[in-house]
Scaffold this motif. Structure first.
Motif, mmCIF file in Angstrom:
data_model
loop_
_atom_site.group_PDB
_atom_site.id
_atom_site.type_symbol
_atom_site.label_atom_id
_atom_site.label_comp_id
_atom_site.label_asym_id
_atom_site.label_seq_id
_atom_site.Cartn_x
_atom_site.Cartn_y
_atom_site.Cartn_z
ATOM 1 N N GLY A 48 -10.936 4.389 53.234
ATOM 2 C CA GLY A 48 -12.124 3.935 53.665
ATOM 3 C C GLY A 48 -12.435 2.364 53.186
ATOM 4 O O GLY A 48 -13.471 1.679 53.524
ATOM 5 N N LEU A 49 -11.501 1.905 52.376
ATOM 6 C CA LEU A 49 -11.399 0.645 51.868
ATOM 7 C C LEU A 49 -10.335 -0.180 52.652
ATOM 8 O O LEU A 49 -8.983 0.358 52.511
ATOM 9 C CB LEU A 49 -11.252 0.323 50.312
ATOM 10 C CG LEU A 49 -11.391 -1.107 50.105
ATOM 11 C CD1 LEU A 49 -12.509 -1.927 50.423
ATOM 12 C CD2 LEU A 49 -10.835 -1.123 48.458
ATOM 13 N N ALA A 50 -10.487 -1.144 53.515
ATOM 14 C CA ALA A 50 -9.292 -1.806 54.267
ATOM 15 C C ALA A 50 -8.367 -2.414 53.311
ATOM 16 O O ALA A 50 -8.608 -2.782 52.183
ATOM 17 C CB ALA A 50 -9.839 -3.007 55.040
ATOM 18 N N VAL A 51 -6.830 -2.194 53.614
ATOM 19 C CA VAL A 51 -5.900 -2.850 52.682
ATOM 20 C C VAL A 51 -6.041 -4.308 52.460
ATOM 21 O O VAL A 51 -5.750 -4.928 51.588
ATOM 22 C CB VAL A 51 -4.381 -2.244 53.281
ATOM 23 C CG1 VAL A 51 -3.301 -2.842 52.515
ATOM 24 C CG2 VAL A 51 -4.408 -0.813 53.265
ATOM 25 N N GLU A 52 -6.345 -4.851 53.523
ATOM 26 C CA GLU A 52 -6.693 -6.159 53.672
ATOM 27 C C GLU A 52 -7.630 -6.576 52.531
ATOM 28 O O GLU A 52 -7.426 -7.782 51.911
ATOM 29 C CB GLU A 52 -6.978 -6.621 54.975
ATOM 30 C CG GLU A 52 -6.071 -6.462 56.293
ATOM 31 C CD GLU A 52 -6.513 -4.985 56.914
ATOM 32 O OE1 GLU A 52 -6.175 -5.119 57.987
ATOM 33 O OE2 GLU A 52 -6.759 -4.222 56.185
ATOM 34 N N ALA A 53 -8.734 -5.787 52.239
ATOM 35 C CA ALA A 53 -9.623 -6.432 51.185
ATOM 36 C C ALA A 53 -9.021 -6.193 50.075
ATOM 37 O O ALA A 53 -9.344 -6.953 49.049
ATOM 38 C CB ALA A 53 -10.830 -5.383 51.434
ATOM 39 N N VAL A 54 -8.274 -5.205 49.593
ATOM 40 C CA VAL A 54 -7.331 -5.019 48.371
ATOM 41 C C VAL A 54 -6.504 -6.361 48.230
ATOM 42 O O VAL A 54 -6.409 -6.945 46.894
ATOM 43 C CB VAL A 54 -6.619 -3.980 48.391
ATOM 44 C CG1 VAL A 54 -5.819 -3.733 47.299
ATOM 45 C CG2 VAL A 54 -7.564 -2.620 48.310
ATOM 46 N N GLU A 55 -5.882 -6.753 49.092
ATOM 47 C CA GLU A 55 -4.876 -7.907 49.061
ATOM 48 C C GLU A 55 -5.784 -9.245 48.814
ATOM 49 O O GLU A 55 -5.088 -9.871 48.096
ATOM 50 C CB GLU A 55 -3.925 -8.037 50.394
ATOM 51 C CG GLU A 55 -3.111 -6.769 50.736
ATOM 52 C CD GLU A 55 -2.392 -7.069 51.838
ATOM 53 O OE1 GLU A 55 -1.192 -6.270 51.948
ATOM 54 O OE2 GLU A 55 -2.925 -7.352 52.904
ATOM 55 N N ARG A 56 -6.799 -9.369 49.352
ATOM 56 C CA ARG A 56 -7.767 -10.524 49.153
ATOM 57 C C ARG A 56 -7.986 -10.552 47.567
ATOM 58 O O ARG A 56 -7.975 -11.882 47.054
ATOM 59 C CB ARG A 56 -9.032 -10.442 49.952
ATOM 60 C CG ARG A 56 -8.507 -11.055 51.433
ATOM 61 C CD ARG A 56 -9.844 -11.181 52.509
ATOM 62 N NE ARG A 56 -10.803 -10.148 52.332
ATOM 63 C CZ ARG A 56 -10.829 -9.379 53.276
ATOM 64 N NH1 ARG A 56 -9.667 -9.682 54.379
ATOM 65 N NH2 ARG A 56 -11.482 -8.119 53.349
ATOM 66 N N VAL A 57 -8.446 -9.794 47.093
ATOM 67 C CA VAL A 57 -8.857 -9.255 45.588
ATOM 68 C C VAL A 57 -7.589 -9.913 44.777
ATOM 69 O O VAL A 57 -7.600 -10.489 43.764
ATOM 70 C CB VAL A 57 -9.476 -8.360 45.400
ATOM 71 C CG1 VAL A 57 -9.566 -8.124 43.936
ATOM 72 C CG2 VAL A 57 -10.960 -8.347 45.894
#
Length: 302
Positions: A168-177
């Motif tokens: 439910g959390l996009a991998v792209e969001a993890v990569e940005r952080v």
């Protein structure tokens, strides 16, 4: 209890008898680890040996929310919840009822999806009762789950981060952080929830296709005498009389209704469900993962 992802079958993570009952009710293998839900990021420290800097950054950005972190466990995390591994999976859920339970308990809650093992996860209280009946003591009804698929699991126990389950959390969001690419490794030496090849499966067989292929696949299956339903967006040009269990093209919308639509299809007794794959971006990656596991060869019924 409800979370923003799916409903969880919850037990005190430090009560081994209660945790064993969770495994028994689900029919879940004892080596398959559980996620421990805690009330805050600060609570993480007592469950792990160390909190690396990248774990702190992800927790600050996404907790409470649909992110699970895998870290080396402390003595507080027992074999009953870790499946005998040296790691523990932790999450801070966002749903207000889940948070109220955790704050009242003052500890951790092990809460895998509240359904029989390997089947479609529940996103409403009605789904839980339909699956588990009187095997559970209490169902907290928090309405439909807002996200609709399980949490994203990020492993930080091996040094470099890796996604072990899209969710439910996009991998792209993890990569940005984190400021770097994070690989998706759905096969790993670290066992995590929802990682078996066959999982999230309705009773009907599932065949995957791109949306443009759906009508032709349906025609071929009907010619074989199969009772066919379709999971996908509008505008597929299906033959007359073929039920469509509609999911939006937009990936987050598809995730929100995925399990509900699979359950609706199950209720109609199809032999085969033709499932259209969403775009492999954002939460579409999680939907594709769940559909691939639903379509995988299934172990024999016990």
């Amino acid at each position: 209890m409800p979370t923003e992802t799916v409903y969880g079958l919850a037990a005190n993570a430090e009560d081994e008898l209660a945790v064993r009952r969770v495994f028994a009710i689900k029919g879940r293998p004892a080596t398959h680890p559980l996620i421990v839900h805690v009330a805050s990021a600060e609570a993480m420290a007592s469950w792990v040996r160390a909190v690396p800097e990248e774990a702190q950054r992800l927790a600050a950005a996404f907790w409470p929310g649909p992110l699970t972190l895998v870290l080396p466990r402390s003595a507080r995390a027992t074999d009953a919840v870790t499946g005998g591994q040296d790691t523990v999976a932790l999450r801070v859920p966002q749903h207000p009822l889940a948070r109220a339970v955790l704050e009242a308990l003052g500890g951790g809650v092990a809460a895998p999806s509240a359904n029989r093992f390997g089947r479609v996860s529940p996103t409403t209280a009605e789904h839980v009762r339909a699956d588990l009946g009187e095997d559970v003591d209490l169902v907290l009804d928090g309405g439909p789950c807002a996200v609709g698929v399980e949490s994203t699991i990020v492993d930080l126990s091996q040094g470099a981060p890796a996604v072990l389950r899209p969710g439910g959390l996009a991998v792209e969001a993890v990569e940005r952080v984190l400021g770097r690419a994070v690989p998706v490794r759905t096969s790993s030496t670290v066992r995590v929830s929802g990682s078996l090849a066959s999982h999230y499966a309705p009773r009907a067989g599932v065949i995957l296709c791109e949306p443009a292929q759906a009508a032709a696949r349906v025609e071929a299956l009907r010619a074989q005498g199969q009772r066919v339903g379709v999971l996908g967006p509008e505008g597929l040009g299906l033959p007359a009389g073929v039920p469509l269990y509609e999911v939006p093209e937009e990936p987050a919308g598809a995730a929100r209704v995925l399990y509900t639509r699979l359950r609706e299809a199950d209720a109609h007794g199809h032999d085969v469900l033709v499932a259209c794959l969403p775009r492999a971006e954002g939460l579409g990656l999680a939907v594709r993962d769940r559909l691939a596991r639903a379509a995988a060869p299934r172990p024999p019924e016990p």
